[in-house]
Motif scaffolding. Structure first.
Motif, PDB file in Angstrom:
ATOM      1  N   LYS A   1     188.702  86.267  56.669  1.00  0.00           N
ATOM      2  CA  LYS A   1     190.114  86.513  56.401  1.00  0.00           C
ATOM      3  C   LYS A   1     190.362  86.447  54.897  1.00  0.00           C
ATOM      4  O   LYS A   1     190.047  85.461  54.255  1.00  0.00           O
ATOM      5  CB  LYS A   1     190.982  85.469  57.115  1.00  0.00           C
ATOM      6  CG  LYS A   1     192.483  85.674  56.937  1.00  0.00           C
ATOM      7  CD  LYS A   1     193.279  84.628  57.698  1.00  0.00           C
ATOM      8  CE  LYS A   1     194.785  84.847  57.542  1.00  0.00           C
ATOM      9  NZ  LYS A   1     195.559  83.803  58.272  1.00  0.00           N
ATOM     10  N   GLY A   2     190.922  87.517  54.351  1.00  0.00           N
ATOM     11  CA  GLY A   2     191.230  87.556  52.931  1.00  0.00           C
ATOM     12  C   GLY A   2     190.404  88.594  52.208  1.00  0.00           C
ATOM     13  O   GLY A   2     189.574  89.300  52.796  1.00  0.00           O
TER      14      GLY A   2
ATOM     15  N   VAL B   1     186.329  95.239  45.029  1.00  0.00           N
ATOM     16  CA  VAL B   1     187.693  94.955  45.489  1.00  0.00           C
ATOM     17  C   VAL B   1     188.717  95.397  44.441  1.00  0.00           C
ATOM     18  O   VAL B   1     189.685  96.094  44.758  1.00  0.00           O
ATOM     19  CB  VAL B   1     187.875  93.447  45.782  1.00  0.00           C
ATOM     20  CG1 VAL B   1     189.301  93.150  46.234  1.00  0.00           C
ATOM     21  CG2 VAL B   1     186.890  92.984  46.847  1.00  0.00           C
ATOM     22  N   LEU B   2     188.491  95.001  43.195  1.00  0.00           N
ATOM     23  CA  LEU B   2     189.452  95.278  42.121  1.00  0.00           C
ATOM     24  C   LEU B   2     189.146  96.563  41.367  1.00  0.00           C
ATOM     25  O   LEU B   2     190.006  97.083  40.661  1.00  0.00           O
ATOM     26  CB  LEU B   2     189.469  94.110  41.122  1.00  0.00           C
ATOM     27  CG  LEU B   2     189.747  92.713  41.707  1.00  0.00           C
ATOM     28  CD1 LEU B   2     189.635  91.662  40.608  1.00  0.00           C
ATOM     29  CD2 LEU B   2     191.124  92.668  42.356  1.00  0.00           C
ATOM     30  N   GLY B   3     187.905  97.047  41.492  1.00  0.00           N
ATOM     31  CA  GLY B   3     187.536  98.257  40.772  1.00  0.00           C
ATOM     32  C   GLY B   3     186.948  97.998  39.403  1.00  0.00           C
ATOM     33  O   GLY B   3     186.551  98.932  38.714  1.00  0.00           O
ATOM     34  N   ASN B   4     186.899  96.759  38.958  1.00  0.00           N
ATOM     35  CA  ASN B   4     186.298  96.432  37.669  1.00  0.00           C
ATOM     36  C   ASN B   4     185.478  95.152  37.786  1.00  0.00           C
ATOM     37  O   ASN B   4     185.752  94.298  38.623  1.00  0.00           O
ATOM     38  CB  ASN B   4     187.367  96.287  36.582  1.00  0.00           C
ATOM     39  CG  ASN B   4     188.350  95.172  36.890  1.00  0.00           C
ATOM     40  OD1 ASN B   4     189.143  95.270  37.810  1.00  0.00           O
ATOM     41  ND2 ASN B   4     188.295  94.095  36.125  1.00  0.00           N
TER      42      ASN B   4
ATOM     43  N   THR C   1     188.661  82.763  54.498  1.00  0.00           N
ATOM     44  CA  THR C   1     187.329  82.752  55.104  1.00  0.00           C
ATOM     45  C   THR C   1     186.577  84.006  54.678  1.00  0.00           C
ATOM     46  O   THR C   1     187.073  85.120  54.894  1.00  0.00           O
ATOM     47  CB  THR C   1     187.431  82.722  56.649  1.00  0.00           C
ATOM     48  OG1 THR C   1     188.207  81.596  57.048  1.00  0.00           O
ATOM     49  CG2 THR C   1     186.061  82.661  57.291  1.00  0.00           C
ATOM     50  N   CYS C   2     185.395  83.839  54.083  1.00  0.00           N
ATOM     51  CA  CYS C   2     184.682  85.017  53.579  1.00  0.00           C
ATOM     52  C   CYS C   2     183.880  85.724  54.659  1.00  0.00           C
ATOM     53  O   CYS C   2     183.526  86.900  54.505  1.00  0.00           O
ATOM     54  CB  CYS C   2     183.782  84.636  52.411  1.00  0.00           C
ATOM     55  SG  CYS C   2     182.339  83.649  52.866  1.00  0.00           S
ATOM     56  N   GLY C   3     183.511  85.034  55.740  1.00  0.00           N
ATOM     57  CA  GLY C   3     182.779  85.668  56.831  1.00  0.00           C
ATOM     58  C   GLY C   3     181.302  85.868  56.563  1.00  0.00           C
ATOM     59  O   GLY C   3     180.675  86.750  57.156  1.00  0.00           O
TER      60      GLY C   3
ATOM     61  N   PRO D   1     188.321  79.058  62.158  1.00  0.00           N
ATOM     62  CA  PRO D   1     188.997  79.764  63.260  1.00  0.00           C
ATOM     63  C   PRO D   1     189.197  81.242  62.955  1.00  0.00           C
ATOM     64  O   PRO D   1     189.518  82.026  63.852  1.00  0.00           O
ATOM     65  CB  PRO D   1     190.339  79.024  63.382  1.00  0.00           C
ATOM     66  CG  PRO D   1     190.543  78.380  62.053  1.00  0.00           C
ATOM     67  CD  PRO D   1     189.180  78.030  61.548  1.00  0.00           C
ATOM     68  N   ASN D   2     189.007  81.615  61.689  1.00  0.00           N
ATOM     69  CA  ASN D   2     189.186  83.005  61.290  1.00  0.00           C
ATOM     70  C   ASN D   2     187.844  83.704  61.046  1.00  0.00           C
ATOM     71  O   ASN D   2     187.809  84.760  60.417  1.00  0.00           O
ATOM     72  CB  ASN D   2     190.044  83.061  60.017  1.00  0.00           C
ATOM     73  CG  ASN D   2     191.420  82.460  60.236  1.00  0.00           C
ATOM     74  OD1 ASN D   2     192.096  82.782  61.206  1.00  0.00           O
ATOM     75  ND2 ASN D   2     191.827  81.566  59.346  1.00  0.00           N
ATOM     76  N   TRP D   3     186.753  83.096  61.540  1.00  0.00           N
ATOM     77  CA  TRP D   3     185.446  83.729  61.386  1.00  0.00           C
ATOM     78  C   TRP D   3     185.422  85.087  62.095  1.00  0.00           C
ATOM     79  O   TRP D   3     185.009  86.094  61.535  1.00  0.00           O
ATOM     80  CB  TRP D   3     184.366  82.803  61.953  1.00  0.00           C
ATOM     81  CG  TRP D   3     182.979  83.373  61.930  1.00  0.00           C
ATOM     82  CD1 TRP D   3     182.314  83.957  62.970  1.00  0.00           C
ATOM     83  CD2 TRP D   3     182.090  83.414  60.816  1.00  0.00           C
ATOM     84  NE1 TRP D   3     181.058  84.346  62.581  1.00  0.00           N
ATOM     85  CE2 TRP D   3     180.884  84.031  61.257  1.00  0.00           C
ATOM     86  CE3 TRP D   3     182.156  82.991  59.489  1.00  0.00           C
ATOM     87  CZ2 TRP D   3     179.789  84.228  60.423  1.00  0.00           C
ATOM     88  CZ3 TRP D   3     181.064  83.193  58.657  1.00  0.00           C
ATOM     89  CH2 TRP D   3     179.910  83.794  59.116  1.00  0.00           C
TER      90      TRP D   3
END
Length: 477
Positions: free
Chosen positions: A251-252, A144-147, A133-135, A164-166
């Motif tokens: 979530k994630g 996130v990865l730096g590149n 879930t990106c929210g 449910p993970n909002w």
């Protein structure tokens, strides 16, 4: 690599049986997709996940130039979880219970209706990141990865608001936080003046440390009243949290596909390709093709860079006047022809004796984004007896290191060239080009015997053949 609906087998190390098993990609998806997404989701989202899992397998598979399993030699993946999550049929029966037949039918349909499809950019499979879930919006890769990854761009997403993970939270004791973050909070003493903005603040104490006044939840209270109302032992008190709650949204990691968002899009009538193109920027969905025996480099994109060139060239010169720029161009042209015979798509940074700046070479490579960029050079030394090959790669580039070792092995075996090492270097091209890159110093042109060899067209043919053989060895299963 693409255009044919051929299937390919993958070698899987099964740790329970302690042996290597061979499975087709399509059958293996039945063990992977359920580990990645709930089968209660809409069929179009299951199709998306099937394409994602297939893309991951093609990227991993050594037959397509992937790294294979890092733990078990000669395997593409293992079932221990560090390559990709896999579940077996007994687990699915136990988990799905009465829904087993329904879910298995949905899974088979999703795999069948997307057979052979993978997500690509510049004709290469992407790294298809996904999360629960990106929210509200996905993330740009550099955050996130730096590149920067061109297909992992931030997109707004309100489709997952029913997830449910909002909204979520997690509570930690101070000790937990200290241990996990490797920090130390101040020792908790009654005399400690602590405030939690918006909750507990405006603490006033007298000279002996007793609380005169305190604001809690926006309300001003006397210390004596707080003591009586809360049943404290004294007005000498401080406020410290026993636990700290972290409130979350989504979530994630937020990269790529938002599964709950994609599922809502499917419910609203969007197809699997609509969903993929929404969450991955600028990609194409194509069918993969197996490299054939006669074309082992089919689908590979390679860029060969003959060093130097033109009047501004600062190349090395042999004892009798042989120029480095001419030799490496000759080698590169023959190498291009051989690699194309093996199925690769090959670009040369220059095809004649012309000057091309390093920045121009970087720009061209970053535009085409080949699987590998290989720069060909010759070396020089004041001692004319020195000879041998040196190959350089940029630090932490494991793919280039492996390719360099394969090419070096081929040159040594076929031409008895002295192996002077596959080494880390910080050359401008290696550092600035955004793909795996090598710089090959074939030999020392300042050695008279080597210079004579480099004048021989048959020897040049063998050099090109040996480099191409090393590339095939790297990609070979």
């Amino acid at each position: 690599m693409f255009g044919n609906n051929s299937l390919v087998n993958i070698k899987v190390f099964a740790h329970k049986e302690n042996k290597i098993m061979t499975k087709s990609i399509e059958n293996l998806l039945k063990m992977i997709v359920p580990a990645q997404v709930p089968l209660s989701f809409h069929i179009e989202l299951i199709k998306v996940q099937a394409i994602i899992a297939r893309t991951q397998l093609v990227r991993q598979c050594r037959a397509f130039g992937g790294p294979g399993c890092s733990k078990y030699k000669d395997c593409d993946i293992c079932d221990e979880g560090h390559c990709i999550d896999i579940v077996d049929d007994s687990y699915l029966r136990q988990t799905w219970k009465d829904n087993y037949n329904e879910y298995m039918e949905k899974l088979n349909r999703a795999i069948k209706e997307t057979e052979g499809l993978i997500i690509t950019i510049n004709n290469k499979p992407i790294d298809p990141k996904f999360h629960d879930t990106c929210g509200g919006s996905t993330e740009n890769s550099e955050d996130v990865l730096g590149n920067r990854v061109v297909y992992l761009r931030k997109v707004l997403c309100n489709y997952c608001s029913n997830s449910p993970n909002w909204d979520g939270h997690k509570d930690f004791t101070l000790k937990d936080i200290e241990e996990r973050l490797n920090i130390n909070f101040p020792k908790l003493k009654p005399s400690l003046k602590t405030e939690i903005k918006g909750f507990v603040e405006g603490i006033e104490k007298d000279e002996s440390g007793r609380v005169r006044e305190i604001k809690i939840g926006g309300k001003k209270l006397k210390g004596k009243d707080v003591m009586e109302l809360l049943g404290l032992d004294s007005t000498k008190f401080s406020v410290t949290p026993a636990t700290i709650r972290f409130n979350t949204r989504g979530k994630g990691h937020g990269l790529g596909l938002c599964q709950y968002g994609g599922n809502q899009m499917a419910i609203e009538g969007y197809s699997y390709d609509d969903i993929i193109n929404y969450y991955y920027t600028g990609v194409e969905i194509k069918k993969y093709e197996i490299p054939c025996i006669n074309k082992p480099l089919s689908g590979k994109i390679l860029m060969i860079d003959p060093g130097h060139g033109g009047e501004k060239s600062q190349d090395f010169v042999g004892p009798t006047g042989l120029r480095e720029k001419d030799v490496v161009l000759n080698v590169s042209k023959k190498l291009k022809n051989r690699l194309e015979q093996l199925g690769a798509h090959v670009y040369l940074t220059r095809e004649e004796d012309e000057y091309m700046s390093l920045s121009e070479r970087v720009k061209l490579a970053n535009k085409i984004r080949p699987n590998f960029f290989i720069s060909i050079h010759l070396n020089s030394f004041s001692n004319p007896s020195i000879h041998g090959c040196e190959i350089y790669y940029y630090r932490n580039d494991k793919d280039s290191e492996a390719l360099g070792k394969a090419i070096m092995g081929s040159l040594v075996n076929n031409l008895s060239i002295v192996n002077r090492g596959v080494k880390v270097a910080d050359f401008f091209l290696l550092r600035q080009i955004g793909v795996s890159s090598l710089r090959i110093e074939l030999d020392y042109i300042t050695n008279p015997e080597i210079e004579e060899k480099l004048k021989d067209s048959e020897y040049i043919n063998r050099v090109a053949e040996s480099i191409s053989e090393g590339i095939v060895t790297y990609y070979k299963y």
